[in-house]
Design a protein around this motif. Structure first.
Motif, PDB file in Angstrom:
ATOM      1  N   VAL A  86       0.820  -1.204   0.000  1.00  0.00           N
ATOM      2  CA  VAL A  86       0.000   0.000   0.000  1.00  0.00           C
ATOM      3  C   VAL A  86       0.863   1.268   0.000  1.00  0.00           C
ATOM      4  O   VAL A  86       0.409   2.324  -0.438  1.00  0.00           O
ATOM      5  CB  VAL A  86      -0.961   0.000   1.213  1.00  0.00           C
ATOM      6  CG1 VAL A  86      -0.225   0.326   2.500  1.00  0.00           C
ATOM      7  CG2 VAL A  86      -2.113   0.965   0.990  1.00  0.00           C
ATOM      8  N   GLN A  87       2.109   1.165   0.446  1.00  0.00           N
ATOM      9  CA  GLN A  87       2.966   2.352   0.495  1.00  0.00           C
ATOM     10  C   GLN A  87       3.242   2.920  -0.898  1.00  0.00           C
ATOM     11  O   GLN A  87       2.974   4.099  -1.147  1.00  0.00           O
ATOM     12  CB  GLN A  87       4.257   2.030   1.239  1.00  0.00           C
ATOM     13  CG  GLN A  87       4.049   1.714   2.708  1.00  0.00           C
ATOM     14  CD  GLN A  87       5.352   1.533   3.457  1.00  0.00           C
ATOM     15  OE1 GLN A  87       6.408   1.988   3.023  1.00  0.00           O
ATOM     16  NE2 GLN A  87       5.295   0.860   4.592  1.00  0.00           N
ATOM     17  N   VAL A 125      -9.437   3.055   0.614  1.00  0.00           N
ATOM     18  CA  VAL A 125      -7.998   3.292   0.619  1.00  0.00           C
ATOM     19  C   VAL A 125      -7.574   4.279  -0.467  1.00  0.00           C
ATOM     20  O   VAL A 125      -6.644   5.066  -0.271  1.00  0.00           O
ATOM     21  CB  VAL A 125      -7.243   1.950   0.464  1.00  0.00           C
ATOM     22  CG1 VAL A 125      -7.543   1.297  -0.869  1.00  0.00           C
ATOM     23  CG2 VAL A 125      -5.755   2.147   0.644  1.00  0.00           C
ATOM     24  N   ILE A 126      -8.235   4.271  -1.631  1.00  0.00           N
ATOM     25  CA  ILE A 126      -7.888   5.218  -2.703  1.00  0.00           C
ATOM     26  C   ILE A 126      -8.599   6.542  -2.436  1.00  0.00           C
ATOM     27  O   ILE A 126      -9.827   6.591  -2.356  1.00  0.00           O
ATOM     28  CB  ILE A 126      -8.284   4.663  -4.081  1.00  0.00           C
ATOM     29  CG1 ILE A 126      -7.447   3.431  -4.415  1.00  0.00           C
ATOM     30  CG2 ILE A 126      -8.109   5.719  -5.157  1.00  0.00           C
ATOM     31  CD1 ILE A 126      -5.969   3.701  -4.578  1.00  0.00           C
ATOM     32  N   PRO A 127      -7.864   7.651  -2.285  1.00  0.00           N
ATOM     33  CA  PRO A 127      -8.498   8.932  -1.958  1.00  0.00           C
ATOM     34  C   PRO A 127      -9.346   9.465  -3.102  1.00  0.00           C
ATOM     35  O   PRO A 127      -8.989   9.331  -4.283  1.00  0.00           O
ATOM     36  CB  PRO A 127      -7.301   9.855  -1.677  1.00  0.00           C
ATOM     37  CG  PRO A 127      -6.155   9.227  -2.379  1.00  0.00           C
ATOM     38  CD  PRO A 127      -6.398   7.753  -2.368  1.00  0.00           C
ATOM     39  N   PHE A 162       8.925  -7.723   1.472  1.00  0.00           N
ATOM     40  CA  PHE A 162       9.785  -7.725   0.292  1.00  0.00           C
ATOM     41  C   PHE A 162       8.995  -8.141  -0.952  1.00  0.00           C
ATOM     42  O   PHE A 162       9.082  -7.507  -2.012  1.00  0.00           O
ATOM     43  CB  PHE A 162      10.950  -8.675   0.547  1.00  0.00           C
ATOM     44  CG  PHE A 162      12.036  -8.628  -0.478  1.00  0.00           C
ATOM     45  CD1 PHE A 162      12.917  -7.556  -0.531  1.00  0.00           C
ATOM     46  CD2 PHE A 162      12.204  -9.660  -1.376  1.00  0.00           C
ATOM     47  CE1 PHE A 162      13.928  -7.506  -1.473  1.00  0.00           C
ATOM     48  CE2 PHE A 162      13.211  -9.626  -2.319  1.00  0.00           C
ATOM     49  CZ  PHE A 162      14.078  -8.545  -2.366  1.00  0.00           C
ATOM     50  N   LEU A 163       8.188  -9.188  -0.825  1.00  0.00           N
ATOM     51  CA  LEU A 163       7.351  -9.637  -1.936  1.00  0.00           C
ATOM     52  C   LEU A 163       6.328  -8.574  -2.317  1.00  0.00           C
ATOM     53  O   LEU A 163       6.059  -8.348  -3.495  1.00  0.00           O
ATOM     54  CB  LEU A 163       6.634 -10.937  -1.564  1.00  0.00           C
ATOM     55  CG  LEU A 163       7.473 -12.211  -1.490  1.00  0.00           C
ATOM     56  CD1 LEU A 163       6.589 -13.389  -1.107  1.00  0.00           C
ATOM     57  CD2 LEU A 163       8.174 -12.483  -2.808  1.00  0.00           C
ATOM     58  N   GLY A 164       5.740  -7.919  -1.309  1.00  0.00           N
ATOM     59  CA  GLY A 164       4.756  -6.878  -1.578  1.00  0.00           C
ATOM     60  C   GLY A 164       5.335  -5.731  -2.372  1.00  0.00           C
ATOM     61  O   GLY A 164       4.716  -5.220  -3.314  1.00  0.00           O
ATOM     62  N   LEU A 165       6.553  -5.327  -2.033  1.00  0.00           N
ATOM     63  CA  LEU A 165       7.195  -4.224  -2.741  1.00  0.00           C
ATOM     64  C   LEU A 165       7.543  -4.596  -4.180  1.00  0.00           C
ATOM     65  O   LEU A 165       7.271  -3.847  -5.117  1.00  0.00           O
ATOM     66  CB  LEU A 165       8.464  -3.806  -2.001  1.00  0.00           C
ATOM     67  CG  LEU A 165       8.284  -2.913  -0.778  1.00  0.00           C
ATOM     68  CD1 LEU A 165       9.614  -2.729  -0.080  1.00  0.00           C
ATOM     69  CD2 LEU A 165       7.715  -1.570  -1.174  1.00  0.00           C
ATOM     70  N   LEU A 166       8.144  -5.775  -4.354  1.00  0.00           N
ATOM     71  CA  LEU A 166       8.587  -6.158  -5.692  1.00  0.00           C
ATOM     72  C   LEU A 166       7.416  -6.483  -6.614  1.00  0.00           C
ATOM     73  O   LEU A 166       7.495  -6.245  -7.826  1.00  0.00           O
ATOM     74  CB  LEU A 166       9.533  -7.359  -5.603  1.00  0.00           C
ATOM     75  CG  LEU A 166      10.883  -7.091  -4.936  1.00  0.00           C
ATOM     76  CD1 LEU A 166      11.746  -8.337  -4.987  1.00  0.00           C
ATOM     77  CD2 LEU A 166      11.604  -5.928  -5.596  1.00  0.00           C
ATOM     78  N   SER A 167       6.346  -7.032  -6.072  1.00  0.00           N
ATOM     79  CA  SER A 167       5.216  -7.395  -6.923  1.00  0.00           C
ATOM     80  C   SER A 167       4.480  -6.158  -7.439  1.00  0.00           C
ATOM     81  O   SER A 167       3.864  -6.203  -8.510  1.00  0.00           O
ATOM     82  CB  SER A 167       4.239  -8.291  -6.161  1.00  0.00           C
ATOM     83  OG  SER A 167       3.672  -7.601  -5.062  1.00  0.00           O
TER      84      SER A 167
END
Length: 740
Positions: free
Chosen positions: A35-36, A102-104, A167-172
């Motif tokens: 989400v970041q 979550v989406i503004p 790590f997986l969340g960022l790379l995906s």
């Protein structure tokens, strides 16, 4: 109780609970870090595309992580297991409902008058605050439950699993989802993922609630025995390490991201790369102590810092010309950041508590240290420093830490701190070495500009230096020792030259640097002036206002500038804007795209000049389809959109060409070689227009390179066919990097 215990299969119960806890922590970490970049990229165009958007977002996420860890520490300390599960189930259900938003929405879009830092923090808090807080609580709380379910086993493997999920969340995000889905779609998928996490988390909490009596009775003796053997009350030095080490790692990560983003582009993949490397050090260090070799890491880290800071200076002194390209700049900084963070987190693992009673306290202090790094950059460095001194501070601190490791005895850090009989000679030698290394780094980086860099021809002095949310700016004066007519002032944004003006009265009105009369923008403005008795011009990116020298008494000039410091500098240290001859001129403070979007439809321009990309950092949000549709809406028939695509790291030609083709406009490009004697720098412009006379009169000129005798060496076709159309929801600098 005995009869109930016998009906439960301890093996199957442990397996089910263990799997549920592991899945919960893995999915939560995955969502936490996906989400970041998702929401940061979504709001990036709303705040001028500044790299500080990411820095501020990281401040928000790190502070919220600290609050989440505080929650986990408090509930584990003051509530029973059953009470913890009930409270956490309520929190998860509330967060699952709010994850839908979550989406503004457009109503969160700023008008341009707000403080960007506080606006970003408020926006993130409203849209993702509670769901992110809920995810942040999961790691330490699940590990605490694991320590109850599996007494005697280390819960830190779960922390490594958590970082692996992150790590997986960022790379995906950039490689699996972003190229194929729009950001609102990804927001919907993230919401569904949160509901999956909520299901796992509620199931884990229910199992802990249901089996708590069995765990407490069956494992009480083992737990007491294990903790009795490993009970070690943390002292003040350990707690200082729990804060200081992650603070240095966090500061290094953010300072590296900030520095590279300002010098290249505020592109989310850069952010993801640095954050992924930062998380990778957590994964390796917390998986097992055997992966961290403290003395070897310290030596490699110190040597890397010395090479990084001195490479260009050394090559110049040896007579070589080495101008690092984007790849070298990025990965040299990334390597130094990785080693510093690896060293910090390796030492942090050595200081971790053995007992589960101090587990959540350890994570609390650790998250506090991480938040301190973000707070220092966003609130202290931005307001007090006029340069990126935090980068130098990180390198010097890493040298000090590495030297301390080398000077210590081969025992635990805690024993070294408490050892009063250390070898004084060894400490003195390593201390002297640390001071020498720090002095060399300061000499090469020269953060305060102490070194004399004046040439035999010029005396140099800084007239102004400042820093704010949008980066650093400076004004330098170069006074010619023998010919006053050759003296001039330079405006720097970060490390990039963004404008030059002669100080001699007879030359002050000459447009130089990237804006000479032979440049693409000079040719276009002169052509428009010859065709129309009056023209209206919009200039995106004020700089020192060099283009104001083209104005006539009948013209109208609007300057769009997002950074108030630039407006002050253009009027205080340069006089292009004050001397502008235009009948009407206006300097509009705010993001140009946002201001043009808000402007009435009858605001129409003959020429729109995009001059915010020259040199280094590129505000990507000004080059997307949505942005060019706004420009086109405010462009008169047969008008001109002129883009300064000069850039040392990125080839922007294919990006703007795709936008011209998308709009159905014709185009040309003009490259001009530099002429140092006239203070003209090599420049490259791309011009969109449907004016047939202009296009026939001014053919395209591709980048050309000549030898010392003026002979043409080669001509380069700047087009890259496979570069896709940039939109607010997709843009990647990877295909357009210039690799030296």
């Amino acid at each position: 109780m005995t009869q109930q215990t016998e009906t439960i299969d301890p093996v199957s119960t442990h397996v089910v609970v263990g799997v549920t806890l592991a899945l919960t922590i893995l999915v939560s970490a995955y969502l936490l870090f996906q989400v970041q970049p998702l929401i940061s990229k979504f709001i990036l165009p709303w705040f001028g595309g500044s790299p500080a958007v990411w820095t501020t977002a990281m401040l928000f996420f790190q502070c919220l992580l600290f609050f989440g860890y505080s929650y986990a520490h408090l509930v584990s300390r003051f509530l029973s297991i059953r009470q913890q599960t009930l409270v956490h189930i309520a929190l998860v259900m509330l967060a699952a409902y709010l994850a839908t938003f979550v989406i503004p929405g457009e109503y969160f879009k700023p008008t341009g008058a707000e403080s960007p830092i506080w606006q970003i923090l408020l926006l993130l808090g409203a849209c993702v605050g509670i769901p992110y807080f809920c995810l942040a609580t999961t790691g330490p709380l699940i590990q605490y439950w694991f320590s109850h379910a599996y007494p005697g086993r280390s819960p830190y493997r779960l922390y490594s699993l958590s970082n692996f999920g992150s790590f997986l969340g960022l790379l995906s995000f950039p490689y699996l989802f972003e190229p194929f889905f729009e950001l609102p779609q990804l927001g919907n998928y993230w919401t569904i993922g949160f509901w999956v996490f909520a299901s796992f988390c509620i199931a884990a909490a229910f199992q802990m609630f249901q089996r708590h009596s069995w765990f407490s009775s069956a494992d009480h003796d083992a737990s007491s025995s294990a903790e009795g053997m490993q009970s070690e009350l943390p002292n003040h030095w350990q707690r200082v390490g729990w804060v200081a080490l992650p603070a240095l790692a966090s500061l290094t990560f953010i300072a590296t991201t900030d520095r590279v983003s300002h010098d290249i582009a505020p592109e989310p993949r850069l952010w993801i790369t640095t954050l992924s490397l930062y998380l990778l050090t957590f994964i390796i260090c917390f998986d097992h102590e055997r992966w961290y070799r403290r003395r070897l890491t310290a030596i490699v880290c110190i040597l890397t810092i010395l090479i990084l800071t001195g490479a260009q200076d050394i090559t110049e002194r040896l007579g070589f010309e080495w101008d690092p390209g984007v790849t070298q700049v990025r990965w040299s900084h990334f390597l130094a950041m990785f080693l510093i963070c690896f060293m910090c987190h390796g030492e942090l693992v050595r200081l971790r508590p053995k007992s589960r009673e101090h587990l959540t306290e350890f994570y609390l202090w650790m998250s506090f240290g991480g938040a301190c790094g973000g707070l220092f950059v966003a609130l202290v460095a931005t307001n007090l420093f006029d340069e990126f001194y935090e980068w130098t501070l990180c390198l010097l601190s890493a040298i000090a830490l590495g030297t301390y490791i080398l000077a210590s005895r081969p025992t635990s850090t805690l024993q070294v701190i408490q050892n009063k009989k250390a070898d004084q000679v060894r400490r003195f030698l390593f201390g002297a070495g640390a001071l020498l290394a720090a002095g060399v780094v300061c000499f090469w980086l020269d953060p305060f500009q102490w070194r004399q860099r004046s040439s035999p021809e010029f005396e140099e002095a800084y007239l102004h230096r400042s820093r704010n949310f949008y980066g650093t700016v400076a004004v330098k004066e170069r006074v010619h020792r023998t010919d006053p007519s050759q003296s001039y002032r330079v405006f720097y944004s970060g490390q990039v030259n963004h404008g030059v003006q002669f100080t001699h009265l007879d030359k002050r009105a000459l447009p130089v640097s990237y804006h000479s009369r032979e440049s693409g923008v000079g040719e276009t403005l002169e052509y428009a002036k010859s065709k129309y008795l009056e023209i209206r011009v919009a200039i995106v990116g004020l700089g020192i206002g060099t283009l104001a020298t083209y104005a006539r008494e009948s013209d109208h000039y609007d300057f769009y500038e997002i950074n108030p410091e630039v407006i002050q500098i253009a009027n205080q240290w340069f006089d292009n804007v004050p001397r502008c001859k235009a009948r009407t001129q206006e300097t509009i403070l705010g993001d140009a795209r946002l201001k043009l979007e808000q402007a009435p439809e009858d605001v129409q321009y003959d020429v729109i000049v995009l001059d915010a990309f020259s040199g280094g950092s590129v505000p990507i949000h000004l080059l997307t389809t949505e942005a060019f549709e706004i420009y086109h809406r405010h462009l008169k028939q047969n008008g001109f959109i002129v883009i300064n695509i000069t850039n040392r790291y990125l080839n922007l030609y294919p990006v703007v060409r795709r936008q011209a083709e998308h709009l159905g406009m014709r185009f040309r490009n003009k490259f001009q070689s530099g002429e140092p004697g006239r203070l003209i720098r090599s420049n490259h412009y791309f011009i969109m227009t449907d004016d047939p006379e202009y296009l026939s009169s001014f053919p395209s000129i591709n980048p050309r390179y000549f030898d010392d005798n003026g002979n043409l060496i080669r001509e380069v076709d700047p087009n890259i066919s496979h570069v896709p159309l940039w939109t607010d929801h997709f843009s990647s600098i990877n295909p357009i990097e210039i690799r030296n």
